[in-house]
Design a protein around this motif. Sequence first.
Motif, PDB file in Angstrom:
ATOM      1  N   ALA A   1       1.025  -0.846   0.092  1.00  0.00           N
ATOM      2  CA  ALA A   1       0.267  -0.045  -0.181  1.00  0.00           C
ATOM      3  C   ALA A   1       0.931   1.432  -0.165  1.00  0.00           C
ATOM      4  O   ALA A   1       0.856   2.572  -0.580  1.00  0.00           O
ATOM      5  CB  ALA A   1      -1.089   0.158   1.271  1.00  0.00           C
ATOM      6  N   ALA A   2       2.026   1.464   0.691  1.00  0.00           N
ATOM      7  CA  ALA A   2       3.138   2.578   0.957  1.00  0.00           C
ATOM      8  C   ALA A   2       3.262   2.377  -0.608  1.00  0.00           C
ATOM      9  O   ALA A   2       3.364   3.541  -0.766  1.00  0.00           O
ATOM     10  CB  ALA A   2       3.357   2.432   2.278  1.00  0.00           C
TER      11      ALA A   2
ATOM     12  N   VAL B   1       3.959   9.282   2.639  1.00  0.00           N
ATOM     13  CA  VAL B   1       5.064   8.481   1.877  1.00  0.00           C
ATOM     14  C   VAL B   1       5.365  10.072   0.808  1.00  0.00           C
ATOM     15  O   VAL B   1       5.422   9.732   0.054  1.00  0.00           O
ATOM     16  CB  VAL B   1       4.329   7.170   0.762  1.00  0.00           C
ATOM     17  N   TRP B   2       4.602  11.491   0.875  1.00  0.00           N
ATOM     18  CA  TRP B   2       5.206  11.891   0.243  1.00  0.00           C
ATOM     19  C   TRP B   2       6.758  12.023   0.537  1.00  0.00           C
ATOM     20  O   TRP B   2       7.170  11.715   1.406  1.00  0.00           O
ATOM     21  CB  TRP B   2       4.408  14.101   1.038  1.00  0.00           C
TER      22      TRP B   2
ATOM     23  N   TYR C   1      16.469   8.576   1.709  1.00  0.00           N
ATOM     24  CA  TYR C   1      16.788   8.065   0.208  1.00  0.00           C
ATOM     25  C   TYR C   1      16.466   8.037  -0.439  1.00  0.00           C
ATOM     26  O   TYR C   1      16.434   7.402  -1.373  1.00  0.00           O
ATOM     27  CB  TYR C   1      15.077   7.258   0.765  1.00  0.00           C
ATOM     28  N   GLN C   2      15.808   9.764  -0.944  1.00  0.00           N
ATOM     29  CA  GLN C   2      16.186  10.296  -2.665  1.00  0.00           C
ATOM     30  C   GLN C   2      14.793   9.755  -2.927  1.00  0.00           C
ATOM     31  O   GLN C   2      13.631  10.076  -2.524  1.00  0.00           O
ATOM     32  CB  GLN C   2      17.516  10.199  -3.394  1.00  0.00           C
ATOM     33  N   ASN C   3      15.036   9.044  -4.226  1.00  0.00           N
ATOM     34  CA  ASN C   3      14.021   8.843  -4.588  1.00  0.00           C
ATOM     35  C   ASN C   3      13.996   7.147  -4.364  1.00  0.00           C
ATOM     36  O   ASN C   3      12.689   6.757  -4.967  1.00  0.00           O
ATOM     37  CB  ASN C   3      14.152   8.680  -5.927  1.00  0.00           C
ATOM     38  N   ARG C   4      14.044   6.691  -3.180  1.00  0.00           N
ATOM     39  CA  ARG C   4      14.067   5.387  -2.848  1.00  0.00           C
ATOM     40  C   ARG C   4      13.055   5.066  -2.285  1.00  0.00           C
ATOM     41  O   ARG C   4      13.402   4.780  -0.516  1.00  0.00           O
ATOM     42  CB  ARG C   4      15.430   5.021  -1.944  1.00  0.00           C
ATOM     43  N   ARG C   5      11.674   4.985  -2.311  1.00  0.00           N
ATOM     44  CA  ARG C   5      10.721   4.806  -0.994  1.00  0.00           C
ATOM     45  C   ARG C   5      10.826   3.724  -0.533  1.00  0.00           C
ATOM     46  O   ARG C   5      10.493   3.317   0.568  1.00  0.00           O
ATOM     47  CB  ARG C   5       9.654   5.519  -2.168  1.00  0.00           C
TER      48      ARG C   5
ATOM     49  N   THR D   1      11.054   0.019   3.847  1.00  0.00           N
ATOM     50  CA  THR D   1      10.911  -0.953   5.119  1.00  0.00           C
ATOM     51  C   THR D   1      11.594  -1.055   6.767  1.00  0.00           C
ATOM     52  O   THR D   1      11.561  -1.038   7.897  1.00  0.00           O
ATOM     53  CB  THR D   1      12.737  -1.546   4.328  1.00  0.00           C
ATOM     54  N   ALA D   2      11.893   0.749   6.370  1.00  0.00           N
ATOM     55  CA  ALA D   2      13.275   1.696   7.738  1.00  0.00           C
ATOM     56  C   ALA D   2      11.842   1.397   8.816  1.00  0.00           C
ATOM     57  O   ALA D   2      12.202   1.699   9.401  1.00  0.00           O
ATOM     58  CB  ALA D   2      14.037   2.769   7.523  1.00  0.00           C
TER      59      ALA D   2
END
Length: 252
Positions: A166-167, A214-215, A223-227, A232-233
């Motif tokens: 979902a995220a 998740v904005w 994390y830059q673009n690594r959502r 996970t964190a």
Amino acid sequence: MNSLENGLSRRAFLSNTSKASLAVGLVGTGILSACSGEVKGDDTAVLATSFTQTPLAYDFAALQPHIDAQTMEIHYTKHAASYAKSLGEAIGEEAVDTNKPLEDVLAGISKYSVKMRNNGGGHYNHELFWKVMAPNAGGKPDGELAAAIDASFGSFDEFVSQFDAAAKSRFGSGWAWLVVGADKKLAVGSTPNQDNPLMDVSDFKGTPLLGLDVWEHAYYLNYQNRRPEYVTAFWNVINWNTVAERFAAASM
């Protein structure tokens, strides 16, 4: 920064509002029907949100390395503070009764302005977000919450998988949620922008127990673009005690 234990705790703050007003407000919110009827002491207070920004319970650096100090400081003092300020303007412009919790407004948000929707949602979402995180947290829930997760999703691992999906799959900006639905079952979903499951305009409804921002401003500095890495964190900082408190109140 001082702990809420030395300043303004969640329950201490809410105790300034009469229990009668709180009960009326929660009963009047259809999405919070879990709290209707008998009000048992301050138990329902964990589900009510003030219209003003409350202090953090931990330092900006307390969630490192999972969420860095600079991101936390900017997020809290700039983004979240702006939502609280603009919400204050909106409630004055639209004559909102602040003796009732913010949840009442959100449950009928279609009757209010876009300004109220964006900032009321943004304020509520962030106030919850700070509370469901803590230093030296993470792990797994236990007790009734753990049992409910197993009953609703089959296992904790399956719950994590669905929440992660979902995220990570929410297009653009938004939030991922764990909620208690009207059927008292747990469910996972997401909402766009600053909407949330309390709003009558939301396709995904329920009483939020856990929310993940998740904005990009919530994670981009580190994390830059690594959502997916940020998502996970997040599992390392979840305050399951707060989530369990909310579950118990929403299940009344």
